[in-house]
Design a protein around this motif. Sequence first.
Motif, short mmCIF file in Angstrom:
data_model
loop_
_atom_site.label_atom_id
_atom_site.label_comp_id
_atom_site.label_asym_id
_atom_site.label_seq_id
_atom_site.Cartn_x
_atom_site.Cartn_y
_atom_site.Cartn_z
N GLY A 25 108.25 148.23 7.72
CA GLY A 25 108.61 148.06 9.12
C GLY A 25 109.93 147.31 9.25
N ARG A 26 109.89 146.18 9.96
CA ARG A 26 111.10 145.36 10.14
C ARG A 26 111.33 144.36 9.01
N ASN A 27 110.57 144.49 7.94
CA ASN A 27 110.65 143.52 6.85
C ASN A 27 111.46 144.04 5.66
N ILE A 28 112.48 144.84 5.94
CA ILE A 28 113.28 145.45 4.88
C ILE A 28 113.99 144.38 4.04
N GLU A 29 114.60 143.40 4.71
CA GLU A 29 115.33 142.36 3.97
C GLU A 29 114.37 141.57 3.06
N LEU A 30 113.21 141.24 3.60
CA LEU A 30 112.22 140.52 2.80
C LEU A 30 111.77 141.35 1.61
N LEU A 31 111.51 142.64 1.84
CA LEU A 31 111.07 143.51 0.75
C LEU A 31 112.12 143.56 -0.36
N GLN A 32 113.39 143.59 0.01
CA GLN A 32 114.45 143.61 -1.00
C GLN A 32 114.47 142.30 -1.77
N THR A 33 114.23 141.18 -1.08
CA THR A 33 114.16 139.89 -1.78
C THR A 33 113.03 139.89 -2.80
N ILE A 34 111.87 140.44 -2.41
CA ILE A 34 110.74 140.51 -3.33
C ILE A 34 111.09 141.37 -4.54
N LYS A 35 111.78 142.48 -4.30
CA LYS A 35 112.19 143.34 -5.41
C LYS A 35 113.16 142.60 -6.33
N ASN A 36 114.04 141.80 -5.74
CA ASN A 36 114.98 141.00 -6.55
C ASN A 36 114.24 139.98 -7.40
N ILE A 37 113.17 139.42 -6.84
CA ILE A 37 112.35 138.47 -7.61
C ILE A 37 111.76 139.16 -8.83
N LEU A 38 111.18 140.34 -8.62
CA LEU A 38 110.54 141.06 -9.72
C LEU A 38 111.56 141.51 -10.77
N ALA A 39 112.79 141.75 -10.33
CA ALA A 39 113.84 142.17 -11.26
C ALA A 39 114.52 140.98 -11.94
N GLY A 40 114.16 139.77 -11.52
CA GLY A 40 114.80 138.58 -12.08
C GLY A 40 116.16 138.30 -11.52
N ASP A 41 116.48 138.88 -10.35
CA ASP A 41 117.81 138.75 -9.76
C ASP A 41 117.87 137.76 -8.61
N GLU A 42 116.76 137.09 -8.32
CA GLU A 42 116.73 136.13 -7.21
C GLU A 42 116.86 134.71 -7.77
N LYS A 43 117.92 134.01 -7.34
CA LYS A 43 118.16 132.66 -7.86
C LYS A 43 117.22 131.63 -7.22
N GLU A 44 116.88 131.83 -5.94
CA GLU A 44 116.00 130.89 -5.26
C GLU A 44 114.56 131.10 -5.70
N HIS A 45 113.91 130.04 -6.13
CA HIS A 45 112.54 130.14 -6.65
C HIS A 45 111.48 129.76 -5.62
N PHE A 46 111.88 129.14 -4.52
CA PHE A 46 110.91 128.72 -3.50
C PHE A 46 111.08 129.58 -2.25
N ILE A 47 110.00 130.27 -1.87
CA ILE A 47 110.06 131.18 -0.73
C ILE A 47 108.83 130.96 0.14
N PHE A 48 109.05 130.85 1.43
CA PHE A 48 107.99 130.59 2.40
C PHE A 48 107.88 131.79 3.34
N LEU A 49 106.69 132.39 3.42
CA LEU A 49 106.44 133.53 4.30
C LEU A 49 105.49 133.11 5.41
N TRP A 50 105.82 133.49 6.65
CA TRP A 50 104.90 133.16 7.74
C TRP A 50 104.80 134.33 8.71
N GLY A 51 103.64 134.44 9.36
CA GLY A 51 103.43 135.51 10.32
C GLY A 51 101.96 135.59 10.70
N LYS A 52 101.68 136.45 11.67
CA LYS A 52 100.32 136.59 12.18
C LYS A 52 99.38 137.14 11.11
#
Length: 229
Positions: free
Chosen positions: A22-49
Motif C-alpha cells: 500500500g502506502r508503505n513502499i519506502e518502509l518496505l524498501q528499508t526492510i529489503k535493505n536490512i535483509l541485503a545488509g545495505d541499511e546502516k541504521e540498526h534501530f528501527i521503530f514501527l508504529w500503526g493501528k
Amino acid sequence: MKQLLLDILPSSSPTLINFVPGRNIELLQTIKNILAGDEKEHFIFLWGKIGCGKSHLLQAIANDYTHRKLNIKYIKCDALCDGDAEFSEIMDSDYIAIDDVDRLNSSAQINLFNLYNQVRDEGHAIFLVSSSTAPAQLSLREDLVTRLRWGLVYQVYELTDEEKIQAMKNHATGHGFNLSEEICTYLLRHGQRDLPSLIAVLNALDRYSLANQRQISIPVLRELMLTTA
C-alpha cells in the motif's frame, strides 16, 4: 462451526512477498535493505493501528534470518511477565524484534532499556520495535522512549478498502478459488476490517464451501458468519 474460524492458522509464514505494501513502499524498501545488509541504521521503530502489518514485517525478517541460519530473538510483549528471561542472553542475536512494546510493564521496561544500551555499545544486531502509537505518545519510561527514538521511525499505514479488496482477491487466486467484488465489499461492511481477520474469514469460507459442496456466494458467507457469531 465456530471451530472453522477459531482453528484457522495463517496460510503461510509472513514474508515480504505476501506483504501488501500500500502506502508503505519506502518502509518496505528499508526492510529489503536490512535483509541485503545495505541499511546502516540498526534501530528501527514501527508504529500503526492493530492489523496494519507491523507484526508481519517483524516476523518476515525473522523468518528470512532463520532460513539463513542466523540468530534471531522475537518477543511478543503481550506474553511477557517481567521480561527477565526474554531479554537475557540475546546479545549474540543478529536480529532482535520487540513486538507491541507499548504493552511492557515497568519491570520489562527497565530490562529493555538496559538491552538497548548494551546493543548500542557492544552489539551488532538489527533491532526492530513495534507499537500501536508513535514514540511521543508512548506511556513508557522517558529514558526508554528516548532510546526507542534513536533510529528510524516509520508509521505503518493501514491499507485502503481498495487495497484490501485487491489483497483478498490475490489471496483467493493464490489458493485456487474465485472471489467476487461483492463478497469483498460485504466482508468490509459486516466483518472485522483488518487484513489478517479478513484473510482468516476467507480461509474459513473456502473450507466451509468445500465441506458443504457449495459455491462461494453471499448466502454461504452469511450462513458462515451466523454460525460463527
